[in-house]
Write a protein that holds these residues in place. Structure first.
Motif, PDB file in Angstrom:
ATOM      1  N   ASP A 129       0.732  -1.137   0.089  1.00 13.18           N
ATOM      2  CA  ASP A 129       0.004  -0.207   0.072  1.00 13.18           C
ATOM      3  C   ASP A 129       0.856   1.029  -0.057  1.00 13.18           C
ATOM      4  O   ASP A 129       0.298   2.330  -0.435  1.00 13.18           O
ATOM      5  N   ARG A 157       2.289   3.172  -6.615  1.00  9.51           N
ATOM      6  CA  ARG A 157       1.853   3.313  -5.202  1.00  9.51           C
ATOM      7  C   ARG A 157       2.524   4.971  -4.748  1.00  9.51           C
ATOM      8  O   ARG A 157       3.450   5.243  -5.350  1.00  9.51           O
ATOM      9  N   GLU A 191      -3.740   8.299  -2.444  1.00 11.95           N
ATOM     10  CA  GLU A 191      -2.819   7.451  -1.832  1.00 11.95           C
ATOM     11  C   GLU A 191      -2.425   7.565  -0.502  1.00 11.95           C
ATOM     12  O   GLU A 191      -2.380   6.635   0.278  1.00 11.95           O
TER      13      GLU A 191
END
Length: 296
Positions: A129, A157, A191
């Motif tokens: 992540d 990412r 993000e």
């Protein structure tokens, strides 16, 4: 200076934190002294969502293009052996350090030549992540600029970049978002949402550079603020009028509000050429005293 404030209820904000938490965090390790700072930040970032930490240990092998002929083949073989042995020692130290981490963790080692190593790290970033690394300022960390470029543009990412020796904050209280009406800004907010949702104060800033006649997208600040409010995140939106550069204005605002994190979209004419040509991204990477969150 124009301010817009939206205040969602506390229950919605708590739900935003729970739903947005990171579950997998990758951290770049290279056997240098900065590994400790990166791991400390990764551990702090992992805590809210009980995320798993994966250390990506990069052991860069010598570039074969620098060697030619029979002597070159022999020399590069000896160098590869030496770099591999150094990597073995660094890996041992890193495994001992990771054993002291509270969150679940693992260490992955990548030994590869230039070009191949960057691609391998981007592959690792895709299933995480978040990717934690250092701002590439000093000579030791500057060599990893191509690696960060690969993660930024090919990993898909966000990057959380730590200034040299910067300790993690015990709590993430204040986040500054540098907004322009561009895809990169939207990507950075998406993000960084787990970190934005944790903060007790979120400031969105658009910069109007009067000296250059440029507008920082102020007309959409109310819309992005309303969007975050629907995620349960309270925001204050501000238009900064400045005679200085956008990066100087952002850093001054970060100091004024005691920001713990700056979130911005990453820009570049040809990937990270801004490190050579200059620009907001480059200036922040070189000068920010607090961690940066970048996405492209």
């Amino acid at each position: 200076m124009n301010d817009i404030s939206l205040s969602p209820n506390a229950a919605a904000q708590a739900q935003a934190v729970r739903s947005a938490a990171y579950r997998d965090i990758a951290v770049h390790l290279d056997g240098s002294a900065e590994d400790e700072a990166r791991l400390a930040h990764a551990e702090a970032l992992a805590a809210p969502g009980a995320a798993r930490i994966t250390g990506i240990f990069t052991n860069l092998l010598p570039d074969p293009a620098l060697f030619a002929g029979d002597f070159g083949i022999s020399a590069i073989g000896q160098l590869v052996d030496a770099v591999t042995a150094e990597g073995d020692a660094a890996e041992k130290r890193l495994r001992e350090r990771l054993a002291r981490l509270a969150p679940p963790h693992e260490l992955r080692r990548l030994d590869a030549f230039p070009g191949l190593l960057e691609q391998a790290v981007a592959t690792e970033a895709r299933w995480n992540d978040l990717f934690v690394a250092s701002c590439p300022r000093d000579d030791e960390q500057a060599r990893w600029r191509p690696l960060l470029e690969s993660v930024m543009f090919d990993g898909g990412r966000g990057l959380y970049l730590v200034p040299p020796k910067a300790p993690p904050r015990s709590t993430l209280k204040t986040v500054l978002i540098g907004w322009t009406d561009a895809r990169q800004s939207a990507r950075a907010i998406a993000e960084a949402m787990p970190l934005i949702a944790q903060a007790t104060a979120v400031h969105i800033v658009a910069v109007r550079e009067e000296a250059h006649g440029r507008m920082g997208g102020a007309e959409v600040l109310s819309d992005i603020s309303a969007h975050l409010a629907r995620h349960g995140i309270e925001t204050t939106a501000t238009v900064l009028n400045t005679q200085t550069s956008a990066s100087d204005a952002l850093l001054a605002e970060a100091r004024r509000i005691s920001a713990d994190l700056i979130v911005v979209g990453a820009y570049g004419h040809s990937r990270f050429r801004e490190w050579v040509l200059g620009g907001v991204t480059a200036d922040l990477l070189d000068s920010s005293p607090v961690p940066l969150f970048l996405a492209h």
